[in-house]
Write a protein that holds these residues in place. Structure first.
Motif, PDB file in Angstrom:
ATOM      1  N   PHE A  25       0.968  -1.289   0.111  1.00  0.00           N
ATOM      2  CA  PHE A  25      -0.134   0.026  -0.129  1.00  0.00           C
ATOM      3  C   PHE A  25       0.936   1.415  -0.157  1.00  0.00           C
ATOM      4  CE2 PHE A  25      -3.597  -2.503   2.409  1.00  0.00           C
ATOM      5  CZ  PHE A  25      -4.258  -2.985   1.240  1.00  0.00           C
ATOM      6  N   ALA A  26       1.774   1.473   0.933  1.00  0.00           N
ATOM      7  CA  ALA A  26       2.677   2.406   0.819  1.00  0.00           C
ATOM      8  C   ALA A  26       3.450   2.824  -0.410  1.00  0.00           C
ATOM      9  CB  ALA A  26       3.700   2.207   2.069  1.00  0.00           C
ATOM     10  N   PHE A  28       2.819   1.577  -3.482  1.00  0.00           N
ATOM     11  CA  PHE A  28       1.973   2.170  -4.686  1.00  0.00           C
ATOM     12  C   PHE A  28       1.285   3.535  -4.120  1.00  0.00           C
ATOM     13  CE2 PHE A  28       1.663  -2.578  -5.804  1.00  0.00           C
ATOM     14  CZ  PHE A  28       2.063  -2.415  -6.941  1.00  0.00           C
ATOM     15  N   ILE A  29       1.160   3.847  -3.131  1.00  0.00           N
ATOM     16  CA  ILE A  29       0.858   5.343  -2.848  1.00  0.00           C
ATOM     17  C   ILE A  29       1.826   6.191  -3.442  1.00  0.00           C
ATOM     18  CG2 ILE A  29       0.716   7.164  -1.088  1.00  0.00           C
ATOM     19  CD1 ILE A  29      -1.048   5.056   0.488  1.00  0.00           C
ATOM     20  N   ALA A  30       3.481   5.832  -3.029  1.00  0.00           N
ATOM     21  CA  ALA A  30       4.475   6.618  -3.362  1.00  0.00           C
ATOM     22  C   ALA A  30       4.590   6.257  -4.771  1.00  0.00           C
ATOM     23  CB  ALA A  30       5.848   6.233  -2.760  1.00  0.00           C
ATOM     24  N   LEU A  31       4.436   5.279  -5.446  1.00  0.00           N
ATOM     25  CA  LEU A  31       4.562   5.281  -6.857  1.00  0.00           C
ATOM     26  C   LEU A  31       3.498   5.912  -7.863  1.00  0.00           C
ATOM     27  CD1 LEU A  31       5.925   3.889  -9.564  1.00  0.00           C
ATOM     28  CD2 LEU A  31       4.263   1.829  -9.046  1.00  0.00           C
ATOM     29  N   THR A  32       2.286   6.029  -7.359  1.00  0.00           N
ATOM     30  CA  THR A  32       1.458   6.967  -7.740  1.00  0.00           C
ATOM     31  C   THR A  32       1.759   8.207  -7.834  1.00  0.00           C
ATOM     32  OG1 THR A  32      -0.332   5.018  -7.438  1.00  0.00           O
ATOM     33  CG2 THR A  32      -1.127   7.177  -7.993  1.00  0.00           C
ATOM     34  N   MET A  33       1.837   8.704  -6.637  1.00  0.00           N
ATOM     35  CA  MET A  33       2.208   9.979  -6.432  1.00  0.00           C
ATOM     36  C   MET A  33       3.397  10.692  -7.224  1.00  0.00           C
ATOM     37  SD  MET A  33      -0.069  11.116  -4.513  1.00  0.00           S
ATOM     38  CE  MET A  33      -1.066  10.091  -5.740  1.00  0.00           C
ATOM     39  N   VAL A  34       4.553   9.750  -7.254  1.00  0.00           N
ATOM     40  CA  VAL A  34       5.739  10.184  -8.257  1.00  0.00           C
ATOM     41  C   VAL A  34       5.227  10.219  -9.881  1.00  0.00           C
ATOM     42  CG1 VAL A  34       8.024   9.650  -9.218  1.00  0.00           C
ATOM     43  CG2 VAL A  34       7.453   9.398  -6.404  1.00  0.00           C
ATOM     44  N   SER A  35       4.788   9.306 -10.215  1.00  0.00           N
ATOM     45  CA  SER A  35       4.359   9.089 -11.580  1.00  0.00           C
ATOM     46  C   SER A  35       3.336  10.117 -11.881  1.00  0.00           C
ATOM     47  CB  SER A  35       3.556   7.600 -11.689  1.00  0.00           C
ATOM     48  OG  SER A  35       4.571   6.623 -11.451  1.00  0.00           O
ATOM     49  N   VAL A  36       2.193  10.441 -11.477  1.00  0.00           N
ATOM     50  CA  VAL A  36       1.322  11.279 -11.761  1.00  0.00           C
ATOM     51  C   VAL A  36       1.995  12.691 -11.602  1.00  0.00           C
ATOM     52  CG1 VAL A  36       0.077  12.090  -9.397  1.00  0.00           C
ATOM     53  CG2 VAL A  36      -0.911  11.703 -11.522  1.00  0.00           C
ATOM     54  N   SER A  58      -9.390  -1.169   0.887  1.00  0.00           N
ATOM     55  CA  SER A  58      -8.329  -2.455   1.032  1.00  0.00           C
ATOM     56  C   SER A  58      -7.923  -2.819   2.331  1.00  0.00           C
ATOM     57  CB  SER A  58      -6.910  -2.386   0.018  1.00  0.00           C
ATOM     58  OG  SER A  58      -7.511  -2.086  -1.346  1.00  0.00           O
ATOM     59  N   TRP A  59      -7.659  -1.778   3.161  1.00  0.00           N
ATOM     60  CA  TRP A  59      -7.046  -1.811   4.390  1.00  0.00           C
ATOM     61  C   TRP A  59      -8.249  -2.258   5.561  1.00  0.00           C
ATOM     62  CZ3 TRP A  59      -2.700  -3.420   6.479  1.00  0.00           C
ATOM     63  CH2 TRP A  59      -2.747  -3.629   7.730  1.00  0.00           C
ATOM     64  N   ALA A  60      -9.430  -1.432   5.311  1.00  0.00           N
ATOM     65  CA  ALA A  60     -10.393  -1.790   5.907  1.00  0.00           C
ATOM     66  C   ALA A  60     -10.815  -3.174   5.998  1.00  0.00           C
ATOM     67  CB  ALA A  60     -11.624  -1.037   5.513  1.00  0.00           C
ATOM     68  N   PHE A  61     -10.714  -3.984   4.665  1.00  0.00           N
ATOM     69  CA  PHE A  61     -11.185  -5.101   4.431  1.00  0.00           C
ATOM     70  C   PHE A  61     -10.235  -6.056   5.099  1.00  0.00           C
ATOM     71  CE2 PHE A  61     -10.033  -9.057   1.853  1.00  0.00           C
ATOM     72  CZ  PHE A  61     -11.277  -9.572   1.861  1.00  0.00           C
ATOM     73  N   VAL A  62      -9.032  -5.905   4.851  1.00  0.00           N
ATOM     74  CA  VAL A  62      -7.719  -6.734   5.651  1.00  0.00           C
ATOM     75  C   VAL A  62      -7.906  -6.668   6.956  1.00  0.00           C
ATOM     76  CG1 VAL A  62      -5.332  -6.812   5.925  1.00  0.00           C
ATOM     77  CG2 VAL A  62      -6.123  -6.431   3.728  1.00  0.00           C
ATOM     78  N   ALA A  63      -8.176  -5.485   7.335  1.00  0.00           N
ATOM     79  CA  ALA A  63      -8.251  -5.332   9.066  1.00  0.00           C
ATOM     80  C   ALA A  63      -9.478  -6.126   9.747  1.00  0.00           C
ATOM     81  CB  ALA A  63      -8.564  -3.862   9.573  1.00  0.00           C
ATOM     82  N   GLN A  64     -10.507  -6.068   8.691  1.00  0.00           N
ATOM     83  CA  GLN A  64     -11.776  -6.788   9.041  1.00  0.00           C
ATOM     84  C   GLN A  64     -11.589  -8.236   9.233  1.00  0.00           C
ATOM     85  OE1 GLN A  64     -13.852  -8.932   7.264  1.00  0.00           O
ATOM     86  NE2 GLN A  64     -15.275  -9.052   8.931  1.00  0.00           N
ATOM     87  N   LEU A 137       7.597  -3.535  -4.771  1.00  0.00           N
ATOM     88  CA  LEU A 137       8.650  -2.784  -4.697  1.00  0.00           C
ATOM     89  C   LEU A 137       9.639  -3.088  -5.879  1.00  0.00           C
ATOM     90  CD1 LEU A 137      10.313  -0.956  -2.947  1.00  0.00           C
ATOM     91  CD2 LEU A 137      11.571  -2.686  -2.035  1.00  0.00           C
ATOM     92  N   ALA A 138       9.612  -4.340  -6.269  1.00  0.00           N
ATOM     93  CA  ALA A 138      10.265  -4.596  -7.823  1.00  0.00           C
ATOM     94  C   ALA A 138       9.596  -3.686  -8.732  1.00  0.00           C
ATOM     95  CB  ALA A 138      10.176  -5.990  -8.090  1.00  0.00           C
ATOM     96  N   PHE A 139       8.227  -3.821  -8.964  1.00  0.00           N
ATOM     97  CA  PHE A 139       7.330  -3.150  -9.886  1.00  0.00           C
ATOM     98  C   PHE A 139       7.866  -1.511  -9.845  1.00  0.00           C
ATOM     99  CE2 PHE A 139       3.784  -0.866 -11.532  1.00  0.00           C
ATOM    100  CZ  PHE A 139       3.455  -1.598 -12.578  1.00  0.00           C
TER     101      PHE A 139
END
Length: 196
Positions: A25-26, A28-36, A58-64, A137-139
């Motif tokens: 999650f962290a 892909f947030i960073a990747l999205t922000m840099v890419s955009v 996604s996190w709410a689902f995982v936590a539940q 991370l590799a992606f």
């Protein structure tokens, strides 16, 4: 507690923090922000809202699932826990793609590449539970080479540390860590080919 026990506890604690900081999650947030920022700066706030909403859902689902006792860890560590995780992540990615298609069209190919990577991981799950930490991370590392080479190098250099943490926490085997890394790198390379 003996000195060796304390050292093991400290190394496990450090491994846990590495896995949290470099969580998919962290990453892909960073990747999205840099890419955009590079590809569609006018859509920065739309992209930020989309990725934040995707991660929260996604996190709410995982936590539940973890709180209800249906999953043994928040990482969906058992292979039988993975199919539902993949289904939820793919649904969230489909919504992100729909949201971003007009606001930041260049991001669409990246979203589709991540979705394809998750489909591949889901299909392989019958035989091997690939590390999504390593794949993400590799992606990110490979896909950032043309956009931000310095950040790409940092991501690639962090791969061994993340691999150690996933092995130390006994979330994956060596084959699953290597397989996840190869999966992420392969789909990032395919993104470069598609993007031209």
């Amino acid at each position: 507690m003996s000195g060796t026990g304390r050292e093991l506890g400290k190394s496990s604690g450090f491994a846990r923090w590495v896995s949290i900081v470099l969580h998919p999650f962290a990453v892909f947030i960073a990747l999205t922000m840099v890419s955009v920022r590079v590809l569609a700066p006018q859509a920065f706030w739309s992209a930020l809202c989309a990725v934040a909403a995707a991660v929260l859902v996604s996190w709410a689902f995982v936590a539940q699932r973890r709180r209800s006792g249906r999953w043994s860890t928040v990482d969906a560590s058992h292979p039988s826990e993975r199919p539902l995780l993949y289904a939820v992540l793919l649904a969230v990615l489909a919504i992100c793609w729909w949201w971003m298609r007009e606001r930041a069209a260049p991001m669409g190919q990246g979203i589709l590449a991540v979705a394809a990577m998750l489909v591949a991981a889901a299909l392989l799950n019958r035989w091997i539970k690939l590390s999504l930490h390593m794949a993400s991370l590799a992606f990110a590392g490979v896909s950032l080479f043309s956009l931000q080479p310095a950040l790409a190098a940092v991501a690639i250099l962090l791969l061994p540390l993340l691999a150690w943490s996933r092995l130390k926490l006994a979330r994956h085997t060596l084959a699953e860590v290597i397989g996840g890394t190869l999966l992420g790198a392969a789909f990032a390379c395919s993104l470069h080919v598609l993007a031209g």
